[in-house]
Design a protein around this motif. Sequence first.
Motif, PDB file in Angstrom:
ATOM      1  N   LYS A  74       0.960  -0.977   0.037  1.00 54.30           N
ATOM      2  CA  LYS A  74      -0.038  -0.190  -0.147  1.00 54.30           C
ATOM      3  C   LYS A  74       1.054   1.510   0.042  1.00 54.30           C
ATOM      4  O   LYS A  74       1.799   1.891   1.372  1.00 54.30           O
ATOM      5  CB  LYS A  74      -0.421  -0.541   1.236  1.00 54.30           C
ATOM      6  CG  LYS A  74      -1.917  -1.382   1.132  1.00 54.30           C
ATOM      7  CD  LYS A  74      -2.900  -1.789   2.695  1.00 54.30           C
ATOM      8  CE  LYS A  74      -3.684  -1.991   2.318  1.00 54.30           C
ATOM      9  NZ  LYS A  74      -4.712  -2.153   3.769  1.00 54.30           N
ATOM     10  N   PRO A  75       0.844   2.451  -0.454  1.00 55.11           N
ATOM     11  CA  PRO A  75       1.592   3.622  -0.701  1.00 55.11           C
ATOM     12  C   PRO A  75       1.383   4.395   0.140  1.00 55.11           C
ATOM     13  O   PRO A  75       2.464   4.734   0.602  1.00 55.11           O
ATOM     14  CB  PRO A  75       0.744   4.054  -1.942  1.00 55.11           C
ATOM     15  CG  PRO A  75       0.259   3.216  -2.867  1.00 55.11           C
ATOM     16  CD  PRO A  75      -0.414   2.579  -1.671  1.00 55.11           C
ATOM     17  N   LYS A  76       0.735   3.805   1.600  1.00 53.46           N
ATOM     18  CA  LYS A  76       0.629   4.955   2.432  1.00 53.46           C
ATOM     19  C   LYS A  76       1.768   4.192   3.176  1.00 53.46           C
ATOM     20  O   LYS A  76       1.996   5.365   4.124  1.00 53.46           O
ATOM     21  CB  LYS A  76      -0.378   4.885   3.481  1.00 53.46           C
ATOM     22  CG  LYS A  76      -0.933   6.145   3.899  1.00 53.46           C
ATOM     23  CD  LYS A  76      -2.605   5.767   5.448  1.00 53.46           C
ATOM     24  CE  LYS A  76      -2.931   6.427   6.719  1.00 53.46           C
ATOM     25  NZ  LYS A  76      -3.828   6.306   7.152  1.00 53.46           N
ATOM     26  N   ASP A  77       1.268   3.176   3.618  1.00 53.24           N
ATOM     27  CA  ASP A  77       2.109   1.879   4.200  1.00 53.24           C
ATOM     28  C   ASP A  77       4.121   2.049   3.805  1.00 53.24           C
ATOM     29  O   ASP A  77       4.808   2.383   4.829  1.00 53.24           O
ATOM     30  CB  ASP A  77       2.188   0.812   4.269  1.00 53.24           C
ATOM     31  CG  ASP A  77       0.832   0.249   4.747  1.00 53.24           C
ATOM     32  OD1 ASP A  77       0.341   1.237   5.525  1.00 53.24           O
ATOM     33  OD2 ASP A  77      -0.142  -0.818   4.840  1.00 53.24           O
ATOM     34  N   GLY A  78       4.313   2.397   2.645  1.00 56.58           N
ATOM     35  CA  GLY A  78       5.523   3.013   2.199  1.00 56.58           C
ATOM     36  C   GLY A  78       5.957   4.200   2.269  1.00 56.58           C
ATOM     37  O   GLY A  78       7.305   4.048   2.755  1.00 56.58           O
ATOM     38  N   ILE A  79       4.930   5.589   2.359  1.00 50.46           N
ATOM     39  CA  ILE A  79       4.964   6.689   2.336  1.00 50.46           C
ATOM     40  C   ILE A  79       5.576   6.772   3.825  1.00 50.46           C
ATOM     41  O   ILE A  79       6.497   7.288   4.244  1.00 50.46           O
ATOM     42  CB  ILE A  79       4.307   7.286   2.653  1.00 50.46           C
ATOM     43  CG1 ILE A  79       4.145   7.277   1.253  1.00 50.46           C
ATOM     44  CG2 ILE A  79       4.415   9.227   2.403  1.00 50.46           C
ATOM     45  CD1 ILE A  79       2.768   8.187  -0.045  1.00 50.46           C
ATOM     46  N   GLU A  80       5.191   6.370   4.937  1.00 49.26           N
ATOM     47  CA  GLU A  80       4.948   6.347   6.383  1.00 49.26           C
ATOM     48  C   GLU A  80       6.187   5.087   6.996  1.00 49.26           C
ATOM     49  O   GLU A  80       7.292   5.899   7.896  1.00 49.26           O
ATOM     50  CB  GLU A  80       3.774   5.407   7.346  1.00 49.26           C
ATOM     51  CG  GLU A  80       2.517   6.167   6.731  1.00 49.26           C
ATOM     52  CD  GLU A  80       1.579   5.764   7.701  1.00 49.26           C
ATOM     53  OE1 GLU A  80       1.418   4.521   8.665  1.00 49.26           O
ATOM     54  OE2 GLU A  80      -0.241   5.883   8.038  1.00 49.26           O
ATOM     55  N   LEU A  81       6.907   4.105   5.975  1.00 48.75           N
ATOM     56  CA  LEU A  81       8.246   3.346   6.436  1.00 48.75           C
ATOM     57  C   LEU A  81       9.098   4.121   5.993  1.00 48.75           C
ATOM     58  O   LEU A  81      10.110   4.975   6.567  1.00 48.75           O
ATOM     59  CB  LEU A  81       7.547   2.393   5.276  1.00 48.75           C
ATOM     60  CG  LEU A  81       8.651   1.946   5.623  1.00 48.75           C
ATOM     61  CD1 LEU A  81       9.572   0.934   7.061  1.00 48.75           C
ATOM     62  CD2 LEU A  81       9.005   0.455   4.430  1.00 48.75           C
ATOM     63  N   PHE A  82       8.813   5.600   4.870  1.00 53.97           N
ATOM     64  CA  PHE A  82      10.008   6.387   4.330  1.00 53.97           C
ATOM     65  C   PHE A  82      10.265   7.109   5.515  1.00 53.97           C
ATOM     66  O   PHE A  82      11.837   7.596   5.313  1.00 53.97           O
ATOM     67  CB  PHE A  82       9.924   6.094   2.806  1.00 53.97           C
ATOM     68  CG  PHE A  82      11.138   7.449   1.857  1.00 53.97           C
ATOM     69  CD1 PHE A  82      11.633   6.756   1.481  1.00 53.97           C
ATOM     70  CD2 PHE A  82      10.257   8.795   2.555  1.00 53.97           C
ATOM     71  CE1 PHE A  82      12.974   7.744   1.315  1.00 53.97           C
ATOM     72  CE2 PHE A  82      11.429   9.995   1.908  1.00 53.97           C
ATOM     73  CZ  PHE A  82      12.835   8.899   1.503  1.00 53.97           C
ATOM     74  N   LEU A  83       9.132   8.086   5.584  1.00 49.32           N
ATOM     75  CA  LEU A  83       9.497   8.760   6.810  1.00 49.32           C
ATOM     76  C   LEU A  83       9.975   8.155   7.745  1.00 49.32           C
ATOM     77  O   LEU A  83      10.737   9.033   8.236  1.00 49.32           O
ATOM     78  CB  LEU A  83       7.883   9.341   6.998  1.00 49.32           C
ATOM     79  CG  LEU A  83       7.658  10.470   5.614  1.00 49.32           C
ATOM     80  CD1 LEU A  83       6.216  11.242   6.404  1.00 49.32           C
ATOM     81  CD2 LEU A  83       8.316  11.523   5.135  1.00 49.32           C
ATOM     82  N   PHE A  84       9.719   7.178   8.543  1.00 55.68           N
ATOM     83  CA  PHE A  84       9.806   6.613   9.518  1.00 55.68           C
ATOM     84  C   PHE A  84      11.518   6.165   9.189  1.00 55.68           C
ATOM     85  O   PHE A  84      12.556   6.941  10.168  1.00 55.68           O
ATOM     86  CB  PHE A  84       9.763   4.964   9.175  1.00 55.68           C
ATOM     87  CG  PHE A  84      10.463   4.723  11.126  1.00 55.68           C
ATOM     88  CD1 PHE A  84      10.582   5.137  11.752  1.00 55.68           C
ATOM     89  CD2 PHE A  84      10.812   3.184  10.879  1.00 55.68           C
ATOM     90  CE1 PHE A  84      11.124   4.443  13.326  1.00 55.68           C
ATOM     91  CE2 PHE A  84      11.273   2.420  11.591  1.00 55.68           C
ATOM     92  CZ  PHE A  84      11.862   3.362  13.245  1.00 55.68           C
ATOM     93  N   GLY A  85      12.235   5.699   8.674  1.00 48.28           N
ATOM     94  CA  GLY A  85      13.477   5.592   7.723  1.00 48.28           C
ATOM     95  C   GLY A  85      14.513   6.667   7.413  1.00 48.28           C
ATOM     96  O   GLY A  85      15.389   6.612   8.167  1.00 48.28           O
ATOM     97  N   ALA A  86      13.769   7.648   6.747  1.00 48.16           N
ATOM     98  CA  ALA A  86      14.730   9.137   6.297  1.00 48.16           C
ATOM     99  C   ALA A  86      14.620  10.175   7.087  1.00 48.16           C
ATOM    100  O   ALA A  86      15.676  10.738   7.133  1.00 48.16           O
ATOM    101  CB  ALA A  86      14.034   9.176   4.952  1.00 48.16           C
ATOM    102  N   ILE A  87      13.899   9.884   8.137  1.00 43.88           N
ATOM    103  CA  ILE A  87      13.633  10.881   9.013  1.00 43.88           C
ATOM    104  C   ILE A  87      14.347  10.364  10.850  1.00 43.88           C
ATOM    105  O   ILE A  87      14.643  10.728  11.334  1.00 43.88           O
ATOM    106  CB  ILE A  87      12.544  11.690   8.992  1.00 43.88           C
ATOM    107  CG1 ILE A  87      12.106  12.724   8.096  1.00 43.88           C
ATOM    108  CG2 ILE A  87      12.296  12.853  10.329  1.00 43.88           C
ATOM    109  CD1 ILE A  87      11.067  13.563   7.256  1.00 43.88           C
ATOM    110  N   GLY A  88      12.772   9.776  11.151  1.00 42.99           N
ATOM    111  CA  GLY A  88      12.807   9.086  12.717  1.00 42.99           C
ATOM    112  C   GLY A  88      14.017   8.317  12.755  1.00 42.99           C
ATOM    113  O   GLY A  88      14.996   8.551  13.800  1.00 42.99           O
ATOM    114  N   MET A  89      14.746   7.546  11.776  1.00 42.75           N
ATOM    115  CA  MET A  89      15.942   6.204  12.217  1.00 42.75           C
ATOM    116  C   MET A  89      17.106   7.677  12.183  1.00 42.75           C
ATOM    117  O   MET A  89      18.093   6.801  12.755  1.00 42.75           O
ATOM    118  CB  MET A  89      15.819   5.300  11.157  1.00 42.75           C
ATOM    119  CG  MET A  89      17.166   3.864  11.388  1.00 42.75           C
ATOM    120  SD  MET A  89      16.908   4.015  13.146  1.00 42.75           S
ATOM    121  CE  MET A  89      14.836   2.663  12.713  1.00 42.75           C
ATOM    122  N   VAL A  90      17.377   8.566  11.162  1.00 46.96           N
ATOM    123  CA  VAL A  90      18.621   8.830  10.782  1.00 46.96           C
ATOM    124  C   VAL A  90      18.445  10.131  12.013  1.00 46.96           C
ATOM    125  O   VAL A  90      19.402  10.285  12.192  1.00 46.96           O
ATOM    126  CB  VAL A  90      18.593   9.691   9.732  1.00 46.96           C
ATOM    127  CG1 VAL A  90      19.415  10.909   8.879  1.00 46.96           C
ATOM    128  CG2 VAL A  90      18.274   8.719   8.442  1.00 46.96           C
TER     129      VAL A  90
END
Length: 308
Positions: A74-90
């Motif tokens: 699902k695109p929504k899950d993909g966007i949330e995951l990307f934000l988590f990795g690119a912003i949250g994790m970093v």
Amino acid sequence: MVRVSSSKAVSGYIMALTAAVLWGISGTVAQFLFEVKSIAPDWLVTWRMLIAGVILLSYGFNKAGTDIKHIWKKPKDGIELFLFGAIGMVTVQYTYFYSISLSNAATATILQYVGPVFVVAFYAIKYRRWPTWREYAALVLASIGIFLLVTHGTIESLVISKAAIIWGILSALALAFYTIQPVQLLRRFSSNTVTAWGMLIGGVTFALYTQPWYWSGIWDIETYGAVGFIIVFGTVIPFSIFLHSLNLIGAQTASLLCSVEPLSAAITAVFWLGILFTGMDWLGTILILATVAILTLNKKPVTTSNQP
């Protein structure tokens, strides 16, 4: 409350405590790399996320097969995951390690543990409710703990730099975001899947800025050993055993046991790197850790199953 047999409970306690101790020690090992080997924090963060992400994804694929890719359907899950990795994790990784480079592993780890207070504040504002007495107590104890940690009780002077204080608080804020942002994902997918993809995304994204293929610092057997320790014993192993401990003793108990992480960082920093930790430092540490206990023992504990 999670009901398990006594043997499984003991195994869960040991796993959670071991994970916390390893996380604390890895912070001190990072300090060693920054101070003695002149390794840049951004370089270390990038490679830690990249390699650990690949290892955790490989483990997840072997365990769950192609199911680990379902998070991208699902695109929504993909966007949330990307934000988590690119912003949250970093942000949670970089602010923590950079805070270590400005002060020491013990102080940086303790300051980051103020993060749950910010989580409480966020939900109080979101749901327009006044904090409970437990949350007020946690805020007061955290404030006093930070004050003692950075001033030793003397208003006229700071015992660590302003930059170290700022980055330590930013690390706590990053931990709060890191805790809140992936909540919806964690309700639909396993912690291992979210963490593994988050690390890989964070590593790839941060690499565009850090250019980790350019190496600097002093590289010898100690450096390779320390970097390997942070990746394997400071990331892959503790993440794996901590996630397993959640199934044995529950998130509330496991998160409370993780309060030994700052103590682990403090003890190893004192005895290995010779960091001076005074009575005021220990008192500030105890007060900040008390906030974690108060919030964790609340009816609706605010904790995270993904440590930095």
